[in-house]
Enzyme design. Structure first.
Site, PDB file in Angstrom:
ATOM      1  N   HIS A  11       0.831  -1.212   0.000  1.00 22.85           N
ATOM      2  CA  HIS A  11       0.000   0.000   0.000  1.00 22.85           C
ATOM      3  C   HIS A  11       0.863   1.258   0.000  1.00 22.85           C
ATOM      4  O   HIS A  11       1.317   1.729   1.044  1.00 22.85           O
ATOM      5  CB  HIS A  11      -0.907  -0.004   1.241  1.00 22.85           C
ATOM      6  CG  HIS A  11      -1.918   1.096   1.256  1.00 22.85           C
ATOM      7  ND1 HIS A  11      -3.275   0.864   1.210  1.00 22.85           N
ATOM      8  CD2 HIS A  11      -1.793   2.441   1.311  1.00 22.85           C
ATOM      9  CE1 HIS A  11      -3.924   2.011   1.238  1.00 22.85           C
ATOM     10  NE2 HIS A  11      -3.035   2.992   1.301  1.00 22.85           N
ATOM     11  N   HIS A  13       0.728   5.009  -2.401  1.00 26.24           N
ATOM     12  CA  HIS A  13       0.279   5.829  -3.528  1.00 26.24           C
ATOM     13  C   HIS A  13       1.518   6.447  -4.172  1.00 26.24           C
ATOM     14  O   HIS A  13       2.269   7.160  -3.506  1.00 26.24           O
ATOM     15  CB  HIS A  13      -0.663   6.923  -3.041  1.00 26.24           C
ATOM     16  CG  HIS A  13      -1.892   6.396  -2.369  1.00 26.24           C
ATOM     17  ND1 HIS A  13      -3.094   6.258  -3.020  1.00 26.24           N
ATOM     18  CD2 HIS A  13      -2.099   5.957  -1.098  1.00 26.24           C
ATOM     19  CE1 HIS A  13      -3.994   5.761  -2.180  1.00 26.24           C
ATOM     20  NE2 HIS A  13      -3.417   5.577  -1.011  1.00 26.24           N
ATOM     21  N   HIS A 189     -10.078   0.980   0.068  1.00 28.00           N
ATOM     22  CA  HIS A 189      -9.878   1.801   1.257  1.00 28.00           C
ATOM     23  C   HIS A 189     -11.150   1.770   2.112  1.00 28.00           C
ATOM     24  O   HIS A 189     -12.242   2.093   1.628  1.00 28.00           O
ATOM     25  CB  HIS A 189      -9.583   3.247   0.867  1.00 28.00           C
ATOM     26  CG  HIS A 189      -8.178   3.484   0.420  1.00 28.00           C
ATOM     27  ND1 HIS A 189      -7.625   2.859  -0.671  1.00 28.00           N
ATOM     28  CD2 HIS A 189      -7.201   4.306   0.928  1.00 28.00           C
ATOM     29  CE1 HIS A 189      -6.372   3.275  -0.822  1.00 28.00           C
ATOM     30  NE2 HIS A 189      -6.091   4.149   0.128  1.00 28.00           N
ATOM     31  N   GLU A 192     -10.649   3.715   7.753  1.00 27.29           N
ATOM     32  CA  GLU A 192      -9.612   4.706   8.063  1.00 27.29           C
ATOM     33  C   GLU A 192     -10.308   5.944   8.607  1.00 27.29           C
ATOM     34  O   GLU A 192     -10.419   6.139   9.808  1.00 27.29           O
ATOM     35  CB  GLU A 192      -8.784   5.032   6.825  1.00 27.29           C
ATOM     36  CG  GLU A 192      -7.689   6.059   7.079  1.00 27.29           C
ATOM     37  CD  GLU A 192      -7.064   6.589   5.788  1.00 27.29           C
ATOM     38  OE1 GLU A 192      -5.991   7.204   5.887  1.00 27.29           O
ATOM     39  OE2 GLU A 192      -7.646   6.415   4.703  1.00 27.29           O
ATOM     40  N   ASP A 270       1.919   4.122   2.905  1.00 24.11           N
ATOM     41  CA  ASP A 270       0.826   4.962   2.404  1.00 24.11           C
ATOM     42  C   ASP A 270       1.325   6.107   1.513  1.00 24.11           C
ATOM     43  O   ASP A 270       1.354   5.985   0.295  1.00 24.11           O
ATOM     44  CB  ASP A 270      -0.006   5.477   3.572  1.00 24.11           C
ATOM     45  CG  ASP A 270      -1.412   5.900   3.167  1.00 24.11           C
ATOM     46  OD1 ASP A 270      -1.805   5.675   2.003  1.00 24.11           O
ATOM     47  OD2 ASP A 270      -2.135   6.447   4.021  1.00 24.11           O
ATOM     48  N   ASP A 271       1.685   7.233   2.108  1.00 24.66           N
ATOM     49  CA  ASP A 271       2.243   8.402   1.399  1.00 24.66           C
ATOM     50  C   ASP A 271       3.457   8.862   2.202  1.00 24.66           C
ATOM     51  O   ASP A 271       3.412   9.895   2.874  1.00 24.66           O
ATOM     52  CB  ASP A 271       1.208   9.532   1.314  1.00 24.66           C
ATOM     53  CG  ASP A 271      -0.080   9.097   0.639  1.00 24.66           C
ATOM     54  OD1 ASP A 271      -0.094   9.002  -0.595  1.00 24.66           O
ATOM     55  OD2 ASP A 271      -1.070   8.840   1.358  1.00 24.66           O
TER      56      ASP A 271
END
Length: 324
Positions: A11, A13, A189, A192, A270-271
């Site tokens: 995961h 992006h 997703h 969250e 994630d980011d």
């Protein structure tokens, strides 16, 4: 230290993996003022809404196939240097169309970077095409149709990202049926920004193999039991969750209770630079803040490879590589 541990990630992006230094170079290339989003070589945002604005501004700095090749190669090389053997990156053909590059060229640029990183380091990687939830069900269905039609060898899965609190999961069932019929792996997703109900809705209406995040399932003991019994894999991103204040701190993060309940969990970033983390840092936090042993963490990495959207020969090679 966890530097000796092999790593895998499901995961991330890809635009969200842009190092600030690379963003600054891209900004100079296109004469873009980044003072509102980058200060002291760090991204600047205050809440989820401003995070999305900052993310979109960074994404706008990549405009050509070559730009995207550079981004993918940069991130995957960084991962490989930290001991990562496998990575799935979340990609948005919609963004490729929005910037005028086109979805096909966007994917080809990323693929070139992935192949360059593999040639240089050996890291294996795949792309998951994502629909954007807040663009609505029809837009996501069109993205699903594109993913089903494109048949790129490095595109092996489909995700749904974006504003979790917009639209019901049921409205996206048709999009997921399209990509399921095309043989793509499914993740979504949920759990969250929205509560446990969003995870349950995803299981009921989409039937994914994995849930992106899913950590707020901890709010419902019966749901946690269901996740464990059905073997659904959670792509957990602790650093992201704490940065976005889904949980106040790592001490209150539910990774350990989920793991101890038998839920199949994995570690992800994630980011990463937006949340002042990295995959290596997530492994460090798991070990030294959350108290997981090396064998616990190896189990999470093995789970990631078992749940990866790859062909079986590749999976077997990756599993074998864990123990080299």
């Amino acid at each position: 230290m966890t530097a000796h541990l092999k790593k895998a990630e499901l995961h991330c992006h890809i635009e969200g993996a842009t190092p600030p230094e690379l963003a600054l170079r891209q900004a100079r290339k296109y004469s873009v003022d980044t003072s509102a989003i980058i200060r002291d070589k760090a991204y600047v945002w205050e809440d989820f809404t401003s995070f999305v604005r900052c993310y979109d501004s960074v994404a706008s700095l990549f405009r050509t196939q070559g730009d995207y090749a550079l981004l993918a190669e940069t991130y995957l090389t960084e991962l490989a240097e930290a001991g990562t053997i496998y990575s799935e990156i979340i990609v948005s053909p919609d963004h490729g169309n929005t910037i005028g590059l086109g979805a096909d060229a966007y994917l080809e640029g990323l693929a070139a970077g992935m192949e360059a990183a593999k040639a240089k380091t050996g890291i294996e990687s795949r792309m998951l095409i994502t629909g954007i939830r807040h663009l609505g069900p029809e837009s996501v269905a069109k993205t699903a149709e594109y993913a089903a039609m494109r048949r790129h060898p490095l595109v092996t899965g489909f995700n749904l990202a974006g504003e979790e609190r917009m639209h019901s999961v049921a409205e996206f069932a048709r999009a997921f049926d399209i990509v399921r019929d095309a043989g793509l792996g499914l993740t979504i997703h949920a759990g969250e920004l929205s509560g446990a109900f969003s995870v349950r809705d995803a299981l009921d209406h989409v039937r994914p193999a994995r849930i992106s995040h899913g950590v707020r399932a901890i709010e419902d003991a019966d749901l946690v039991k269901r996740l464990a019994e059905e073997g659904v894999v959670l792509e957990v991103c602790p650093g992201s969750n704490v940065s976005l204040q889904v949980f106040a701190d790592f001490a209150s993060h539910p990774l350990r209770p989920l793991y101890e309940a038998g839920v199949r969990v994995t570690l992800n970033s994630d980011d990463p630079p937006f949340f002042h983390t990295s995959l290596a840092q997530e492994y460090e936090v798991a070990a030294h803040v959350m108290g997981f042993s090396d064998s616990d963490i190896d189990r999470m990495t093995k789970t990631a490879i078992e749940a990866a959207f790859v062909d079986e020969p590749t999976r077997e090679r990756l599993l074998a590589a864990l123990h080299v």
